[in-house]
Design an enzyme around this catalytic site. Structure first.
Site, mmCIF file in Angstrom:
data_model
loop_
_atom_site.group_PDB
_atom_site.id
_atom_site.type_symbol
_atom_site.label_atom_id
_atom_site.label_comp_id
_atom_site.label_asym_id
_atom_site.label_seq_id
_atom_site.Cartn_x
_atom_site.Cartn_y
_atom_site.Cartn_z
ATOM 1 N NE ARG A 269 -30.660 11.169 50.566
ATOM 2 C CZ ARG A 269 -30.763 10.879 51.861
ATOM 3 N NH1 ARG A 269 -30.413 11.766 52.782
ATOM 4 N NH2 ARG A 269 -31.185 9.693 52.254
ATOM 5 C CE LYS B 100 -29.814 -4.414 52.004
ATOM 6 N NZ LYS B 100 -28.824 -3.345 51.860
ATOM 7 C CD GLN C 216 -33.407 0.456 55.500
ATOM 8 O OE1 GLN C 216 -33.874 -0.320 56.304
ATOM 9 N NE2 GLN C 216 -34.088 0.894 54.474
ATOM 10 C CE LYS D 223 -22.327 -0.680 42.559
ATOM 11 N NZ LYS D 223 -22.918 0.600 42.915
ATOM 12 C CG ASP E 246 -27.626 2.152 49.199
ATOM 13 O OD1 ASP E 246 -28.770 1.799 48.879
ATOM 14 O OD2 ASP E 246 -27.378 3.184 49.851
ATOM 15 N N GLY F 293 -34.159 0.872 48.613
ATOM 16 C CA GLY F 293 -34.180 0.882 47.158
ATOM 17 C C GLY F 293 -33.297 -0.241 46.672
ATOM 18 C CG HIS F 294 -33.517 -3.845 47.947
ATOM 19 N ND1 HIS F 294 -34.192 -4.710 48.756
ATOM 20 C CD2 HIS F 294 -32.714 -3.121 48.761
ATOM 21 C CE1 HIS F 294 -33.816 -4.517 50.017
ATOM 22 N NE2 HIS F 294 -32.925 -3.557 50.042
#
Ligand code: IMP
Ligand code: MG
Length: 426
Positions: free
Chosen positions: A305, A21, A226, A333, A18, A45-46
């Site tokens: 989550r 990528k 991942q 970020k 996360d 989950g991209h």
């Protein structure tokens, strides 16, 4: 990232996943001819934010959002065909043209309903905190030589044999778990029969196609899923995923030679997150973690989550730099830290009174590790509109400089927001 001598580039997560990528691949794909996913499956989950629409991709490479870029799912991926078509249909509905530019390696193994069932019913999976997408059981079958590959859909007799073997094994496991659920071979075969007609036209020798693209001088991106600390060999075992997420896995999982790789871009957050169980040495106290989670919207893109949050851990990223051979770093970020009074960087661990600069393999040592922090002043203003490094406050630049020193890798990109344009190239 791309240049005359840099044509094949790996994008790899250098923490626990996360890292952003998806955004970096999206930005880089503008100049690429091919984007290839090399491991993992629908556990990924991209998230890619195009401003007026946001896409979450699980199996299809993020390059699909650029018209004309060819995308492939490599042999190293465990492919969930049902999910794949759901993803394709979602993209098409949003106006993305997928037809004729998405390929699937005929050597890729399939994630079948029984893999998901075993993952969901296993207490070991629960203890690790897996995504429940059947990833571990599918890779187990692959290594145990009872997996079903895409190419097996071409031969009905062989397919029946393999599915029977796989279902028998899954049912035996479910029995041992004391689960009352069982899988039926006929149901699985019926599903595959329904999907084969759509999947087989996408099946190709992806390694060969990518090899030819590289030989012709095309720019190729190899997209990891991942993070390095979730790598089955190099991560915080057993709290890992079941594949090699690191750049070595890129060659194996795309089906090309390691010598074909020209550069490796490591993506890191300006802080650290992890979902699921396992060590996170720089984990923040819950109040600060909650604040970071809110500011950074740190909720799993696949499972929803809440992600655990921690300070930037330079021991982790320097280790990831070594294992992956990172040539470049992308820090994402940074804007999430805009309101922080002061910011910590972990430069070493203290374990049993001794200072450690290298990431330990032993989980019990990691559990006893106390991070050694360097505290830097925050910048306390928005960085969201920065487009050149000079636009960043001095404190932010100092933070990045210290990060680069500790990690011993040059920073090539700094991302200051989720949108495509919110990025600084150095
Ligand atoms: P699995 O990959 O579903 O088997 O889960 C194994 C571990 O990897 C769990 O801790 C998951 O939370 C973690 N994991 C798997 N995929 C991702 C991801 O895309 N981002 C972050 N963590 C992940
Ligand atoms: Mg993710």
């Amino acid at each position: 990232m791309f240049g005359d001598s840099r044509r094949t580039v790996v994008v790899v997560g250098s923490q626990w996943g996360d890292e952003g990528k998806g955004k970096l691949v999206d930005v880089l794909a503008e100049r690429a001819a091919w984007v290839v996913r090399y491991q993992g499956g629908a556990n990924a989950g991209h998230t890619v934010d195009l401003g007026d629409s946001t896409f979450v991709l699980h199996q299809i490479p993020s390059g699909i959002l650029h018209p004309g870029v060819r995308c492939a799912i490599g042999n190293g991926v465990v492919l969930d065909p049902d999910q794949l078509f759901e993803e394709i249909d979602g993209l098409v509905k949003d106006g993305i043209d997928v037809e004729g530019r998405l390929y699937v390696s005929d050597r890729a193994h399939l994630v079948l309903p029984y893999h998901k069932l075993v993952d969901a019913e296993s207490s070991a999976s629960k203890a690790i905190g897996t995504t429940g997408r059947g990833i571990g059981p599918a890779y187990e079958d692959k290594v145990a030589r009872r997996g079903v590959r895409v190419l097996d859909l071409r031969n009905k007799d062989r397919l029946r044999e393999l599915v029977t073997q796989g279902a028998d094994h899954a049912n035996a496991q479910l029995g041992r778990f004391k689960s009352d659920k069982r899988v039926r071979v006929e149901d699985t075969l019926a599903l595959l029969d329904k999907l084969a007609g759509r999947l087989l036209p996408l099946a190709e020798d992806v390694g060969l196609m990518v090899h030819r693209a590289i030989k012709s001088g095309a720019a190729v991106l190899l997209e990891g899923a991942q993070g390095s600390l979730l790598d089955v060999d190099h991560g915080t075992y057993p709290y890992v995923t079941s594949s090699n997420t690191t750049s070595g896995g890129a060659a194996v999982g795309a089906g090309i030679a390691p010598t074909a790789i020209d550069a490796v871009l490591g993506v890191v957050k300006a802080y650290t997150t992890r979902v699921g169980g396992g060590p996170l040495p720089t984990e923040m106290d819950e109040a600060l973690a909650e604040q970071t989670r809110k500011l950074g919207n740190e909720y799993g893109a696949t499972t929803g989550r809440p992600r655990r949050c921690g300070w930037f851990d330079a021991v982790v990223v320097r280790y990831a730099a070594r294992i992956n051979g990172l040539t470049d770093l992308a820090v994402t970020k940074l804007d999430v830290l805009d309101t922080f009074e002061k910011i910590a960087l972990c430069s070493a661990y203290e374990i049993d009174g001794e200072l450690h600069h290298e990431f330990p393999a032993d989980l019990t040592a990691l559990e006893r590790a106390t991070p050694k922090y360097e505290w830097l002043p925050g910048w306390k203003r928005s960085t969201a509109d920065a487009r050149r490094i000079e636009d960043l406050p001095d404190e932010a630049r100092r933070y990045l400089d210290r990060m680069r020193e500790l990690v011993e890798t040059p920073i090539t990109y700094v991302s200051v927001g989720t949108r495509r344009d919110q990025i600084i190239g150095l």
